[in-house]
Structure formats: structure tokens, C-alpha cells
Design a protein around this motif. Structure first.
Motif, PDB file in Angstrom:
ATOM      1  N   GLU A 156       1.008  -1.181   0.030  1.00 31.60           N
ATOM      2  CA  GLU A 156       0.045   0.204  -0.167  1.00 31.60           C
ATOM      3  C   GLU A 156       0.826   1.292   0.039  1.00 31.60           C
ATOM      4  N   ARG A 157       2.019   1.246   0.887  1.00 39.10           N
ATOM      5  CA  ARG A 157       2.989   2.374   0.848  1.00 39.10           C
ATOM      6  C   ARG A 157       3.493   2.478  -0.592  1.00 39.10           C
ATOM      7  N   THR A 158       3.807   1.510  -1.093  1.00 36.32           N
ATOM      8  CA  THR A 158       4.446   1.549  -2.619  1.00 36.32           C
ATOM      9  C   THR A 158       3.606   2.123  -3.438  1.00 36.32           C
ATOM     10  N   PHE A 159       2.285   1.873  -3.420  1.00 38.48           N
ATOM     11  CA  PHE A 159       1.347   2.700  -4.502  1.00 38.48           C
ATOM     12  C   PHE A 159       1.284   3.987  -4.230  1.00 38.48           C
ATOM     13  N   GLU A 160       1.240   4.367  -2.728  1.00 41.19           N
ATOM     14  CA  GLU A 160       1.236   5.947  -2.493  1.00 41.19           C
ATOM     15  C   GLU A 160       2.323   6.568  -3.139  1.00 41.19           C
ATOM     16  N   ALA A 161       3.349   5.910  -3.227  1.00 41.04           N
ATOM     17  CA  ALA A 161       4.698   6.512  -3.572  1.00 41.04           C
ATOM     18  C   ALA A 161       4.422   6.620  -5.313  1.00 41.04           C
ATOM     19  N   LEU A 162       3.655   5.645  -5.874  1.00 41.03           N
ATOM     20  CA  LEU A 162       3.663   5.503  -7.261  1.00 41.03           C
ATOM     21  C   LEU A 162       2.622   6.505  -7.977  1.00 41.03           C
ATOM     22  N   ARG A 163       1.922   6.932  -7.294  1.00 42.58           N
ATOM     23  CA  ARG A 163       0.860   7.860  -7.477  1.00 42.58           C
ATOM     24  C   ARG A 163       1.247   8.648  -8.728  1.00 42.58           C
ATOM     25  N   GLY A 164       0.477   8.777 -10.187  1.00 38.96           N
ATOM     26  CA  GLY A 164       0.829   9.507 -11.189  1.00 38.96           C
ATOM     27  C   GLY A 164       1.964   8.943 -12.013  1.00 38.96           C
ATOM     28  N   ALA A 165       2.389   7.886 -11.850  1.00 38.06           N
ATOM     29  CA  ALA A 165       3.543   7.314 -12.563  1.00 38.06           C
ATOM     30  C   ALA A 165       2.976   7.098 -14.201  1.00 38.06           C
ATOM     31  N   LYS A 166       3.814   7.542 -15.147  1.00 39.20           N
ATOM     32  CA  LYS A 166       3.139   7.182 -16.246  1.00 39.20           C
ATOM     33  C   LYS A 166       3.360   5.714 -16.882  1.00 39.20           C
ATOM     34  N   LYS A 167       4.818   5.116 -16.716  1.00 40.18           N
ATOM     35  CA  LYS A 167       5.017   3.804 -16.859  1.00 40.18           C
ATOM     36  C   LYS A 167       5.921   3.220 -15.635  1.00 40.18           C
ATOM     37  N   ALA A 168       5.171   2.220 -14.958  1.00 36.76           N
ATOM     38  CA  ALA A 168       5.939   1.575 -13.638  1.00 36.76           C
ATOM     39  C   ALA A 168       5.599   0.167 -13.681  1.00 36.76           C
ATOM     40  N   VAL A 169       6.724  -0.502 -13.206  1.00 36.64           N
ATOM     41  CA  VAL A 169       6.912  -1.992 -12.998  1.00 36.64           C
ATOM     42  C   VAL A 169       6.679  -1.960 -11.622  1.00 36.64           C
ATOM     43  N   VAL A 170       5.734  -2.811 -11.180  1.00 36.52           N
ATOM     44  CA  VAL A 170       5.722  -3.162  -9.466  1.00 36.52           C
ATOM     45  C   VAL A 170       6.142  -4.565  -9.471  1.00 36.52           C
ATOM     46  N   HIS A 171       7.273  -4.678  -8.637  1.00 41.64           N
ATOM     47  CA  HIS A 171       8.076  -5.869  -8.589  1.00 41.64           C
ATOM     48  C   HIS A 171       7.807  -6.535  -7.336  1.00 41.64           C
ATOM     49  N   LEU A 172       6.918  -7.422  -7.369  1.00 41.75           N
ATOM     50  CA  LEU A 172       6.795  -8.376  -5.990  1.00 41.75           C
ATOM     51  C   LEU A 172       7.724  -9.636  -5.953  1.00 41.75           C
ATOM     52  N   TYR A 173       8.018  -9.643  -4.548  1.00 45.35           N
ATOM     53  CA  TYR A 173       9.070 -10.688  -4.597  1.00 45.35           C
ATOM     54  C   TYR A 173       8.544 -11.709  -3.049  1.00 45.35           C
ATOM     55  N   ASN A 174       9.129 -12.606  -3.013  1.00 43.97           N
ATOM     56  CA  ASN A 174       9.113 -13.573  -1.526  1.00 43.97           C
ATOM     57  C   ASN A 174      10.053 -14.491  -1.929  1.00 43.97           C
ATOM     58  N   SER A 175      10.550 -14.958  -0.693  1.00 40.56           N
ATOM     59  CA  SER A 175      11.751 -16.226  -0.914  1.00 40.56           C
ATOM     60  C   SER A 175      11.290 -17.416  -0.915  1.00 40.56           C
ATOM     61  N   THR A 176      11.722 -18.474  -1.894  1.00 39.76           N
ATOM     62  CA  THR A 176      11.010 -19.787  -1.983  1.00 39.76           C
ATOM     63  C   THR A 176      12.138 -20.915  -1.725  1.00 39.76           C
TER      64      THR A 176
END
Length: 561
Positions: free
Chosen positions: A111-131
């Protein structure tokens, strides 16, 4: 070394291997390059970059030509958050560049990440977790299904946040510590995330397969990538990406074989900065492709300037032997290498349109902003006649005869050996001038007059031990007539006179330079060089130089006897 038995191979081969990648000879097209300097690289710095430094570094990456740039972990700190907001609000992101941000699969971070991304024209949201097995057993202490649920719940929340946030978003998932994960499980968790995101032609998804820790030889990593690439769902709408680290020193090889195996995207950093031994070095990867005649679509034509900015902002140092960018990587000290390079460069002058194939030089240094002078050949006690001659020719336009280079080479190497130091071009020139040019001791040339051109009879004026004398001689040419006069007067015998000359431009004036060599009765060559505006006078001065050396040798032998 002890305790080797405690180390086991912690990686997993895929259940099915085809190794089709082995049939490919080289990478024929550049990947999508994603710089992670500002996130992965920055978090590995002793002193992370300030907001102003990150803004300058971002511009460097744009200038190099990156179209995807991971700018940070905006939920991690105020600096990271402020940096992303500055890029968006100040409109510093070119229209053809995507920014990328990293997020763990945790609700408040997403949620904090998307607050920071507000208004981005082109953005990749990179999700990760250890496997990996190690992470599941030791860190999370959860079974496989719980690990999958972490990824799936994060993927769903990202989808929800993207739908209600102003901007244009692409999704990326990384099974962190992929190389220590069973391949069937890595495939299962990626496919479950893909089921949530439903990739399509208009909504391509990136599956990033990191060598978070490099654990195997590169061919194993390639087989892992090929297996995933072959078995991922929605494959035609999935971009397979690699993110190699360099724990085993094979980051570049991992990335190159990974591309052969199906990856079309690479995440890495300039000069390999990153955690532990670093990320894969994109400079090396790109210029390796360039050396095969493939345009990497990144511009490293001013490698020194790029390196200088990198070093200033990261406070890291590029090693002297770093491929392409290191201070010494195009430099030869070895005599045989120098000779081959000098001959190769001369060959290119004769045939400039031939493909680049200069010995020991993978690419033309000038193509990345390196200079031949000071970069290719440098002189120390290991150097040879070819390299030393090359330095004089490149810096001072002195083109020594092949035979003279050997004699001069020993003189230079002797000085370097005694100093135990590299010699600069001006030092080499000084050695040459002191030992070969216009030598006047013990016999000084004062002038000459030709009195009969039929037999080239000449009168030559000299000063010997402070006493002026006139000598008479004749021969089959002017230089031979002077030579005969000197031999008769000095009662010396030499043969095999070698003569070369060429013009020498010095500022607004032109001088002639002559080289003369003679063999004494023992077959030893003695050399002199003459410099003078008049070509004949320069020739005589060169002759006097080698005769003076011959006389000195004779005097030394008499003393020793």
C-alpha cells in the motif's frame, strides 16, 4: 582446507532437461536491460546515495540508454519515497523509460508503495518472496503452501491497488533465492501468481528468476531458466528475466547462458555493484555483445566519464583489470604482446576497412572513448622493442628501424629494471635523446665541404679532445665519403652501414631525422640518430653518433685490458 564435507550442492536440477540453449552460438539481439543500481546497488553501498546523488545517477542511466530502471524500495525509507516522488512530480522520467519499484509481499508495504507511485506514467511493480529450501526451513519455517499463499495474496493486493491508483502499471514477480528452490516448486508458485494476474498481449507480466545467491555452474542455471521458460503458463505473454549475482564469479556467464536459454530481460548494475560480490555487470554484458557485432542498444562510448560519475556517486572503485572499463585492460606491458599489437595497428593502417582483429585487443579501444596513447602500450622492464618503438612513433613521430629498436629496447628496459618502475613516454624519449641523438663525445661534427662531386671528395671538420681538425675522404656517395674519412683518421674498421631517414614535424618547423647503424669487427651493431633541418647534415650527425659509440666501446676495452 578442512571441513569440505560440510558443503553440499544446494541447487536443484530441473526434472526435465533439453539443453536446447547449447545449440546457440551467440546472443543475436539485446535483452531488455533493467538497471537495478538505484535499488540493489544502492542498498549495498557503505554510504547509500543521497536524494541529490540518486537524481544525478538516474540521469546517468537515462543517458546511457536504459529503458527500465529500478529506482528503489519506496516503502523502506523516506529518502527512497522522496526520490520516487521527485522523479514523478518533477517530470524527470522520459516518456520512453519505465521505472520499477520493489515490494515485499506484505500489505502495508504494498500500500505504501502505491502511494509513492501515484501518477507514474509507466511503472513496473516488482513483487517478491523467498522460496528456497533454506529460507522456508530456517527463516519462515513454513510449508510450501504457506509460501505460495504469501505470493498469491501479495499478487492480489497489487492488482487491487493498481486498479485504484493513478498511473500505468506492469507487474513482475520474483521467487527470491530461485537457485536454491526445487524447480517444480519454483514453477508452481510462478504459475499461481500468473493465474492471479492473467497475462495478455496488452498486459505482459515479467517473471524474474534471480540467482540471488549463485550456487551452481552457469550451465545448470541455464538449464533451470530453460525449464521455467518452457513450462510457464501464458508463456507468449510472459517476459522471462534473469537477475544473477556474482557469488561464484560467474554472474556474466550466468546471464549470457540464461539469455541463450530463453530469458529476454536482464537486471543488473553498472560495473557489477551490489550485495556481497555484486550483481551481474551490465557494462561487461553489453560490450561482450558489441564485440560480436551486436548492437547492445546501450551507449558506453564514453566509458571513462561513466566510470568517473559512478565512482564519485557510489564511492566504489572500478578495479584496474575490470573488463573494458579498467585502467589497464587495454594495456600491454609484455614485449611479445606489444610487438603483436604494434604490428596489428600498422596492418589496420594499411587495410583500414578490414574487420577488427588486432591481436590481444578484443575491441577497438577508441569505440568506447579510450585512447591509443597511454592506454594500449605502456613500458616497464617486461616490455619489448616493438612496444618501445611504438611509443616513440605515436608520441614523437620517431620511426626507428627495426634493428635499432632492439638496441634501444635494451637501454629502456635496463633503466626501468633499475628504477623498478614504469616509464612514461617523456622518460623514454629522454633516454633515446641522451643515448642516440646528435652525440658529440668524443668527436664533434663541425661541418663539411664537397670539393669534387665526381668521386664525392669531401673535407670534414671535427673537434677531437677540444682540437679542431680537417679530414679528407672520398667514396661512392656523400655519406660514404665522410664515413671513409672517419675510418681512416680513427683507424677503425666497421661494415654493414644501415641508413634510414624521414621527415619529422616539430611544431611549425620540419626537421629531418636520420638513423645510422654500423657493425664493428665483432658483428655488434652501434646506432646513432641525427636531427637537423638539413637531411644530409642529420645523416652525418647520425653517423657521428654511432661512430662515437664504437670509439667508446673500443676505449673501454683498452682500459679493461
Amino acid at each position: 582446507m578442512k571441513n569440505v564435507s560440510k558443503y553440499e550442492r544446494g541447487y536443484f536440477l530441473p526434472p526435465v532437461t533439453s539443453n536446447e540453449w547449447m545449440k546457440k552460438e551467440y546472443i543475436d539481439a539485446p535483452p531488455i536491460w533493467c538497471s537495478v543500481d538505484l535499488r540493489d546497488g544502492n542498498q549495498a553501498l557503505i554510504i547509500p546515495m543521497s536524494l541529490e546523488e540518486k537524481l544525478e545517477y538516474f540521469q546517468l542511466l537515462v543517458d546511457v540508454g536504459f529503458k527500465e530502471i529500478e529506482v528503489g524500495f519506496p516503502a523502506a525509507s523516506e529518502t527512497e519515497y522522496a526520490f520516487l516522488r521527485a522523479l514523478i512530480e518533477q517530470e524527470l522520467i522520459p516518456d520512453d523509460v519505465k521505472i520499477q519499484v520493489l515490494t515485499q509481499s506484505r500489505d502495508h508495504i504494498i500500500e505504501r508503495t502505491f502511494e509513492a507511485l501515484r501518477g507514474a506514467k509507466k511503472a513496473v511493480v516488482h513483487l517478491y518472496n523467498s522460496t528456497s529450501v533454506a529460507q522456508r526451513e530456517q527463516v519462515f519455517r513454513k510449508p510450501k503452501e504457506d509460501i505460495i499463499e504469501i505470493a498469491v495474496s501479495g499478487a492480489k493486493l497489487i492488482q487491487e491497488c493498481a486498479a485504484k491508483t493513478e498511473g500505468n502499471f506492469q507487474f513482475q514477480y520474483s521467487p527470491e533465492s530461485f537457485t536454491g528452490t526445487e524447480m517444480e516448486f519454483a514453477l508452481a508458485i510462478c504459475n499461481r501468481v500468473l493465474d492471479v494476474w492473467q497475462p495478455s498481449a496488452e498486459n505482459e507480466v515479467i517473471i524474474n528468476l534471480p540467482a540471488t545467491v549463485s550456487m551452481s555452474m552457469p550451465h545448470v542455471y541455464a538449464s533451470q531458466i530453460e525449464y521455467m521458460s518452457t513450462h510457464l503458463k501464458y508463456r507468449e505473454h510472459v517476459i522471462v528475466s534473469v537477475h544473477p549475482h556474482n557469488d561464484r564469479g560467474t554472474g556474466v556467464a550466468d546471464a549470457e547462458l540464461g539469455m541463450l536459454a530463453g530469458a529476454t530481460r536482464v537486471e543488473g548494475t553498472l560495473f557489477g555493484n551490489g550485495e556481497r560480490t555484486g550483481n551481474v555487470d551490465i557494462v561487461t554484458l553489453a560490450l561482450n555483445m558489441y564485440s560480436h557485432g551486436v548492437n547492445p542498444e546501450l551507449d558506453f562510448g564514453k566509458i571513462y566519464q561513466i566510470r568517473d560519475v559512478y565512482e564519485r556517486l557510489t564511492r566504489m572503485r572500478v578495479p584496474q583489470r575490470h573488463p573494458y572499463a579498467g585502467e589497464l585492460v587495454f594495456t600491454a606491458f609484455s614485449g611479445s604482446h606489444q610487438d603483436a599489437i604494434a604490428k596489428g595497428m600498422a596492418y589496420r593502417e594499411e587495410k583500414p576497412k578490414t574487420a577488427w582483429s588486432v591481436p590481444y585487443l578484443l575491441i577497438d579501444p577508441k569505440d568506447i572513448g579510450r585512447e591509443y596513447e597511454g592506454d594500449i602500450i605502456r613500458i616497464n622492464s617486461q616490455s619489448g622493442k616493438g612496444g618501445i618503438g611504438y611509443i616513440l612513433k605515436q608520441h614523437y613521430a620517431l620511426d626507428l628501424p627495426k634493428e635499432m629498436r632492439e638496441s634501444f629496447g635494451y637501454a629502456v628496459k635496463d633503466v626501468s629494471d633499475k628504477k623498478h618502475a614504469e616509464l612514461q613516454p617523456e622518460e623514454i624519449y629522454d633516454i633515446f635523446f641522451e643515448n642516440y641523438v646528435n652525440i658529440t663525445n668524443p668527436i664533434e661534427f663541425l661541418g663539411y665541404t664537397f670539393v669534387n662531386y665526381d668521386d664525392y671528395q669531401t673535407i670534414i671538420r671535427i673537434s677531437e679532445d677540444g682540437v679542431e681538425k680537417e679530414l679528407v675522404g672520398s667514396g661512392n656517395g656523400r655519406l660514404d665519403a665522410i664515413s671513409q674519412a672517419l675510418q681512416k683518421h680513427l683507424n677503425i674498421d666497421y661494415s654493414n652501414l644501415i641508413y634510414r631517414e624521414h621527415a619529422l614535424e616539430t611544431g611549425s618547423e620540419s626537421q629531418a631525422v636520420s638513423y645510422v647503424g654500423v657493425s664493428d669487427k665483432h658483428g655488434q651493431l652501434h646506432w646513432g640518430c641525427g636531427l637537423d633541418p638539413d637531411i644530409m647534415t642529420s645523416s652525418v650527425k647520425a653517423l657521428f653518433g654511432c661512430i662515437n659509440k664504437l670509439v667508446r666501446v673500443g676505449e673501454q676495452k683498452e682500459v679493461s685490458n
